[in-house]
Design a protein around this motif. Sequence first.
Motif, short mmCIF file in Angstrom:
data_model
loop_
_atom_site.label_atom_id
_atom_site.label_comp_id
_atom_site.label_asym_id
_atom_site.label_seq_id
_atom_site.Cartn_x
_atom_site.Cartn_y
_atom_site.Cartn_z
N VAL A 1 -54.37 -4.32 1.27
CA VAL A 1 -53.61 -5.10 0.27
C VAL A 1 -54.25 -4.86 -1.16
O VAL A 1 -53.64 -4.47 -2.09
CB VAL A 1 -53.71 -6.61 0.79
N ARG A 2 -55.57 -5.20 -1.29
CA ARG A 2 -56.21 -4.89 -2.17
C ARG A 2 -57.81 -5.07 -2.29
O ARG A 2 -58.34 -5.78 -1.46
CB ARG A 2 -55.79 -5.92 -3.43
N ARG A 3 -58.57 -4.28 -3.17
CA ARG A 3 -59.66 -4.46 -3.36
C ARG A 3 -60.20 -5.43 -4.07
O ARG A 3 -59.49 -5.54 -5.15
CB ARG A 3 -60.44 -3.13 -3.60
N GLU A 4 -61.25 -5.92 -4.15
CA GLU A 4 -61.86 -6.93 -5.12
C GLU A 4 -60.66 -7.95 -5.23
O GLU A 4 -60.34 -8.32 -6.46
CB GLU A 4 -62.12 -6.26 -6.56
N ASP B 1 -64.18 -8.68 -1.15
CA ASP B 1 -64.47 -7.29 -1.32
C ASP B 1 -63.17 -6.57 -0.91
O ASP B 1 -62.55 -5.44 -1.52
CB ASP B 1 -65.62 -6.86 -0.23
N ILE B 2 -62.27 -6.85 0.45
CA ILE B 2 -61.10 -6.20 0.73
C ILE B 2 -60.19 -7.35 1.35
O ILE B 2 -60.72 -8.34 2.22
CB ILE B 2 -61.61 -5.15 1.62
N LEU B 3 -59.19 -7.44 0.87
CA LEU B 3 -57.95 -8.22 1.50
C LEU B 3 -57.14 -7.29 2.20
O LEU B 3 -56.74 -6.20 1.31
CB LEU B 3 -57.06 -9.13 0.40
N ALA B 4 -56.90 -7.33 3.57
CA ALA B 4 -55.95 -6.63 4.21
C ALA B 4 -54.91 -7.15 4.93
O ALA B 4 -55.07 -8.58 5.11
CB ALA B 4 -56.98 -5.56 5.02
N LYS B 5 -53.90 -6.67 5.57
CA LYS B 5 -53.32 -7.17 6.46
C LYS B 5 -53.26 -6.49 7.95
O LYS B 5 -53.50 -5.17 8.16
CB LYS B 5 -51.49 -6.76 6.23
N GLY B 6 -53.43 -7.22 8.91
CA GLY B 6 -53.72 -7.03 10.15
C GLY B 6 -52.34 -6.46 10.68
O GLY B 6 -51.07 -6.79 10.44
N SER C 1 -53.31 -12.28 7.29
CA SER C 1 -54.29 -11.59 6.10
C SER C 1 -55.68 -11.72 6.72
O SER C 1 -55.95 -12.57 7.48
CB SER C 1 -54.05 -12.71 5.15
N VAL C 2 -56.36 -10.65 6.29
CA VAL C 2 -57.81 -10.64 6.67
C VAL C 2 -58.51 -10.31 5.77
O VAL C 2 -58.52 -9.25 4.67
CB VAL C 2 -57.86 -9.16 7.59
N ALA C 3 -59.69 -11.16 5.39
CA ALA C 3 -60.52 -10.86 4.37
C ALA C 3 -61.80 -10.33 4.79
O ALA C 3 -62.54 -10.67 6.10
CB ALA C 3 -61.01 -12.39 3.87
N VAL C 4 -62.38 -9.19 4.14
CA VAL C 4 -63.36 -8.31 4.55
C VAL C 4 -64.56 -8.61 3.64
O VAL C 4 -64.48 -8.20 2.46
CB VAL C 4 -63.22 -7.06 4.69
N GLU C 5 -65.85 -8.87 4.00
CA GLU C 5 -66.73 -8.98 3.20
C GLU C 5 -68.02 -7.85 3.82
O GLU C 5 -68.07 -7.60 4.82
CB GLU C 5 -67.62 -10.20 3.52
N ILE C 6 -68.20 -7.06 2.62
CA ILE C 6 -68.87 -5.74 3.30
C ILE C 6 -70.53 -5.85 2.44
O ILE C 6 -70.56 -6.20 1.32
CB ILE C 6 -68.45 -4.55 2.67
N ASP D 1 -54.41 -21.20 0.48
CA ASP D 1 -53.20 -20.78 -0.03
C ASP D 1 -52.11 -20.42 0.85
O ASP D 1 -52.23 -19.59 1.94
CB ASP D 1 -53.44 -19.19 -0.86
N PRO D 2 -50.95 -21.11 0.98
CA PRO D 2 -49.94 -21.04 1.80
C PRO D 2 -49.25 -19.40 2.13
O PRO D 2 -48.61 -19.32 3.07
CB PRO D 2 -48.96 -22.02 1.46
N LEU D 3 -49.29 -18.88 0.91
CA LEU D 3 -48.71 -17.67 0.84
C LEU D 3 -49.78 -16.52 1.81
O LEU D 3 -49.03 -15.39 2.05
CB LEU D 3 -48.64 -16.93 -0.63
N LEU D 4 -50.90 -16.97 1.84
CA LEU D 4 -51.91 -16.04 2.67
C LEU D 4 -52.16 -16.47 4.19
O LEU D 4 -52.69 -15.86 4.87
CB LEU D 4 -53.24 -15.83 1.89
N SER D 5 -52.40 -17.90 3.93
CA SER D 5 -52.73 -18.42 5.42
C SER D 5 -51.86 -18.28 6.49
O SER D 5 -50.55 -18.08 6.31
CB SER D 5 -53.00 -20.02 5.27
N PRO D 6 -52.32 -17.96 7.73
CA PRO D 6 -53.95 -17.98 8.04
C PRO D 6 -54.52 -16.59 7.78
O PRO D 6 -54.08 -15.75 7.77
CB PRO D 6 -53.76 -18.16 9.72
N VAL D 7 -55.82 -16.82 7.31
CA VAL D 7 -56.84 -15.78 6.85
C VAL D 7 -57.88 -15.63 7.93
O VAL D 7 -58.42 -16.58 7.95
CB VAL D 7 -57.26 -15.93 5.52
N THR D 8 -58.20 -14.47 8.50
CA THR D 8 -59.15 -14.27 9.41
C THR D 8 -60.23 -13.34 8.42
O THR D 8 -60.06 -12.87 7.54
CB THR D 8 -58.66 -13.84 10.67
N GLY D 9 -61.53 -13.45 9.01
CA GLY D 9 -62.54 -12.81 8.29
C GLY D 9 -63.06 -11.78 9.18
O GLY D 9 -63.05 -11.59 10.57
N VAL D 10 -63.75 -10.63 8.56
CA VAL D 10 -64.35 -9.65 9.29
C VAL D 10 -65.52 -9.52 8.36
O VAL D 10 -65.37 -9.13 7.14
CB VAL D 10 -63.67 -8.08 9.24
#
Length: 227
Positions: free
Chosen positions: A129-132, A141-146, A151-156, A178-187
């Motif tokens: 989806v987007r870096r930073e 660091d990274i927001l992605a779609k699974g 939504s998936v938030a990645v901390e590197i 954020d209802p537009l993103l939730s649920p967000v999981t983490g990596v």
Amino acid sequence: MRLVIARCSVDYAGRLSAHLPLATRLLLVKADGSVLVHSDGGSYKPLNWMSPPCRLTVAPGGDGGVVETWTVQHAKTDDRLIVSVHEVLHDSSHELGVDPGLVKDGVEAHLQALLAEHITTLGEGYQLVRREFPTAIGPVDILAKGPDGGSVAVEIKRRGEIDGVEQLTRYLELLNRDPLLSPVTGVFAAQEIKPQARVLATDRGIRCLTLDYDALRGMDDGTSRLF
């Protein structure tokens, strides 16, 4: 640093005994007092050595073709490294100065860019989806779609420790409001993840991913290796 290439034999006497028969070897005498004996093989490992604190003394040779004898005495034990030099082929000294230390490759910014480029490292079906990705407490660091569209938030990190897990936890708490993103999981992704950090991440439902920097750069294809 002093570099000596010599035909020599080496004996280690002390808690352990070892003998290297006569051969041509590289002798390194470092500014910290350590003395290392290298052959033209064995990668970076010396054949024998004496670590500081120790003291090197050089005496004239005696019988058997020995031109000089090096005795390296450890300051805290009775261990001795004895080098019997038969012929000196090269002897030079070099002032190296203060070393700035190792700067490791694969800093977090590089890892972030590479993982974004190869987002399927997270798994098949993942999309960037987007870096930073901006939040009120700093960028993720990274927001992605699974693959399921979530939504998936990645901390590197280069080295994954508990602080990194705590940081990702704070991001997840905020993003899930954020209802537009939730649920967000983490990596939690890192070249090395400490056991305590892995336990904490797993307990919080955060997936851990160990990153292979060379594989991300295309220098090592793990799928084509036997082991």
